[in-house]
Motif scaffolding. Structure first.
Motif, PDB file in Angstrom:
ATOM      1  N   MET A 175      18.241 -38.894 -30.884  1.00  0.00           N
ATOM      2  CA  MET A 175      18.471 -39.791 -29.765  1.00  0.00           C
ATOM      3  C   MET A 175      17.153 -39.928 -29.019  1.00  0.00           C
ATOM      4  O   MET A 175      16.576 -38.937 -28.557  1.00  0.00           O
ATOM      5  N   ALA A 176      16.660 -41.178 -28.908  1.00  0.00           N
ATOM      6  CA  ALA A 176      15.321 -41.367 -28.357  1.00  0.00           C
ATOM      7  C   ALA A 176      15.144 -42.803 -27.921  1.00  0.00           C
ATOM      8  O   ALA A 176      15.819 -43.721 -28.412  1.00  0.00           O
ATOM      9  N   GLN A 310      15.122 -44.397 -20.712  1.00  0.00           N
ATOM     10  CA  GLN A 310      14.825 -42.979 -20.915  1.00  0.00           C
ATOM     11  C   GLN A 310      15.581 -42.122 -19.904  1.00  0.00           C
ATOM     12  O   GLN A 310      16.109 -41.059 -20.253  1.00  0.00           O
ATOM     13  N   LEU A 313      19.097 -41.831 -21.075  1.00  0.00           N
ATOM     14  CA  LEU A 313      19.195 -40.930 -22.229  1.00  0.00           C
ATOM     15  C   LEU A 313      19.156 -39.477 -21.784  1.00  0.00           C
ATOM     16  O   LEU A 313      19.941 -38.642 -22.252  1.00  0.00           O
ATOM     17  N   GLN A 314      18.228 -39.157 -20.891  1.00  0.00           N
ATOM     18  CA  GLN A 314      18.117 -37.775 -20.418  1.00  0.00           C
ATOM     19  C   GLN A 314      19.364 -37.351 -19.654  1.00  0.00           C
ATOM     20  O   GLN A 314      19.829 -36.214 -19.788  1.00  0.00           O
ATOM     21  N   PRO A 318      22.396 -35.535 -25.863  1.00  0.00           N
ATOM     22  CA  PRO A 318      22.678 -35.868 -27.263  1.00  0.00           C
ATOM     23  C   PRO A 318      24.173 -35.951 -27.531  1.00  0.00           C
ATOM     24  O   PRO A 318      24.994 -35.528 -26.710  1.00  0.00           O
ATOM     25  N   GLU A 360      18.886 -32.753 -29.340  1.00  0.00           N
ATOM     26  CA  GLU A 360      18.219 -32.933 -28.059  1.00  0.00           C
ATOM     27  C   GLU A 360      17.663 -34.350 -27.978  1.00  0.00           C
ATOM     28  O   GLU A 360      17.439 -35.007 -28.999  1.00  0.00           O
ATOM     29  N   VAL A 361      17.472 -34.815 -26.767  1.00  0.00           N
ATOM     30  CA  VAL A 361      16.879 -36.128 -26.545  1.00  0.00           C
ATOM     31  C   VAL A 361      15.370 -36.017 -26.663  1.00  0.00           C
ATOM     32  O   VAL A 361      14.760 -35.100 -26.094  1.00  0.00           O
ATOM     33  N   THR A 389      17.157 -48.382 -27.819  1.00  0.00           N
ATOM     34  CA  THR A 389      17.268 -46.942 -27.973  1.00  0.00           C
ATOM     35  C   THR A 389      17.588 -46.611 -29.419  1.00  0.00           C
ATOM     36  O   THR A 389      18.027 -47.477 -30.193  1.00  0.00           O
TER      37      THR A 389
END
Length: 471
Positions: A175-176, A310, A313-314, A318, A360-361, A389
């Protein structure tokens, strides 16, 4: 950070229906501009959710757009549903098992991409209606990303002219944030015409088109040393002129794909490739014609939108993978080369671990390797501020465009990653609708990036998408 958990609940409320949509599209894999069953499934889902539906969006029979809401900014969420040829594969098994010999399969996860994007759009639609907010959300179902440049055709036809912000995603091992580092691309067919003759009785009367193709390939191979190191040139002989070696081939065709970071460099390399083709024709006393098949621009980034994505996402984290997800991913990793796994970690700038799934992101400042492909989202990004994303949907190291990807396309882990990506997209869309400053900053960033280079479609005016009939 604004509270985004409210929009997440709207995603969760509808996720089961869109997991089914993803699986239904997986079961009817269709390639480049032939996605008639897939677009029908997406159209039915849009109508069931109450979207205002536009068929044949951008003049493409397998494109669809659904809109909801009134007034305010227009947020586009982009989906895809095309498959790849030759990747037919049973789901849920860690070994090669074709369903249909030579058939297509979703080897890039676009069954998930389209369904996840529509799930995000539906959540935003429901949120706007429930809270009485102004704004419009659109789902764009876009065909032929794989080699057909579907969105580039749609952009050329004005399908995104009144859109304020575009959002999309793509399946991945982690995931990014999808940083803007793609290559512009153009595909061109070079057709050589010569003269047939009996290869034994009268070879002197023949002029081989196949010889011309082979000489062109040799010439381009010598040219590769003298192009920028981040450019790419690929080819495939699509018509060798026949199967009889005792007939001098009167016609042959080769398709070239030229990629570069920026469009001007791509055009420059293509002109040099054309000169090589002309030289091959001169050496063999044949003639050559060229025709652009598809083209797409490099991605244009957008700082404010990327910062917002971002942050979401954080905040989100995940996907919630469980032990069964990890066990199947480990089985899949047993079919990979070690370099496949190492490359996935390098691509995202992550430290290698024993985890078979992305847990983890990826940080915004991760030192990612410059491993670039091409996407027709690039053309959208040159006319609309755009952000994307990645969603963690498959085992780390899964080779792109592989049967292993198809085998994981209906797995519970894929559904979880799709839903998590939908939440990130929906939250970012809502940020743009609720925060006028973010919307203004994104547009200002876009204006600054496009100030010195005016977008022009890389598709020539006479290039049309191929006519494909429903199967």
């Amino acid at each position: 950070m604004r509270n985004t958990q409210d929009i997440w609940s709207y995603v969760d409320a509808k996720k089961a229906a869109f997991e089914k949509l993803a699986d239904d599209v997986w079961a009817v894999p269709e390639t480049c501009f032939g996605e008639f069953k897939s677009v029908a499934l997406h159209t039915q889902a849009l109508e069931a959710e109450g979207f205002r539906v536009t068929r044949n969006c951008g003049g493409l029979p397998t494109a669809v757009m659904g809109e909801a809401g009134e007034g305010g900014p227009v947020i586009a969420i982009l989906g895809e549903f095309d498959a790849l040829p030759g990747l037919s594969q049973e789901a849920g098994v860690a070994e090669r098992r074709e369903i249909e010999s030579g058939g297509a399969g979703h080897g890039c996860g676009h069954n998930l991409l389209g369904a996840g994007a529509m799930l995000a759009a539906t959540a935003v639609k429901d949120y706007l209606a429930k809270n009485g907010l102004k704004g419009r959300v659109r789902y764009y179902g876009c065909p032929a990303e794989e080699g057909g440049s579907g969105k580039a055709f749609m952009v050329r036809e004005g399908a995104f002219d009144d859109v304020d912000i575009a959002i999309s995603w793509h399946p991945a091992p982690f995931m990014a944030l999808n940083v803007a580092n793609s290559l512009s691309m153009i595909q061109v067919d070079f057709t050589f015409a010569g003269r047939a003759s009996h290869a034994a009785a009268a070879p002197h009367l023949g002029r081989s088109a196949l010889d011309a193709v082979e000489l062109m390939n040799v010439g381009v191979n010598y040219m590769r040393e003298h192009v920028p190191s981040d450019a790419r040139i690929h080819y495939a002989i699509t018509d060798s002129g026949g199967l009889q070696p005792n007939v001098v081939q009167a016609k042959a065709k080769v398709r070239y794909m030229v990629r570069a970071i920026e469009l001007p460099t791509m055009w420059n390399i293509l002109e040099r490739v054309k000169k090589v083709a002309e030289g091959a024709a001169l050496m063999t006393e044949t003639t050559v014609t060229s025709q652009v098949v598809s083209a797409m621009s490099n991605l244009l980034g957008n700082g404010p939108l990327e910062k917002a994505m971002q942050a979401n996402l954080q905040h989100l984290g995940p996907p919630p993978f469980d032990e069964a997800d990890r066990a199947f991913a480990s089985q899949m990793q047993g079919t990979f080369q070690d370099e496949d796994i190492a490359t996935a970690y390098r691509r995202f700038g992550m430290v290698r671990s024993d985890a078979p799934l992305g847990v983890e992101v990826v940080p915004a400042d991760s030192p990612r390797a410059q491993l670039r492909g091409s996407t027709d989202v690039g053309d959208v990004s040159w006319v609309v501020p755009t952000v994307q994303t990645y969603g963690a949907t498959y085992a780390i190291g899964t080779p792109p465009h592989s049967w292993q990807m198809v085998a994981q396309g209906k797995a519970p882990a894929a559904h979880k990653g799709m839903t998590q990506a939908a939440k990130a997209m929906a939250a970012t869309a809502l940020d743009c609708l609720r925060d006028s400053a973010l919307l203004s900053d994104a547009k200002a960033d876009f204006a600054a990036r496009t100030k010195t280079f005016a977008y022009k479609s890389p598709l020539p005016a006479d290039t049309r998408p191929p006519v494909v009939k429903p199967s």
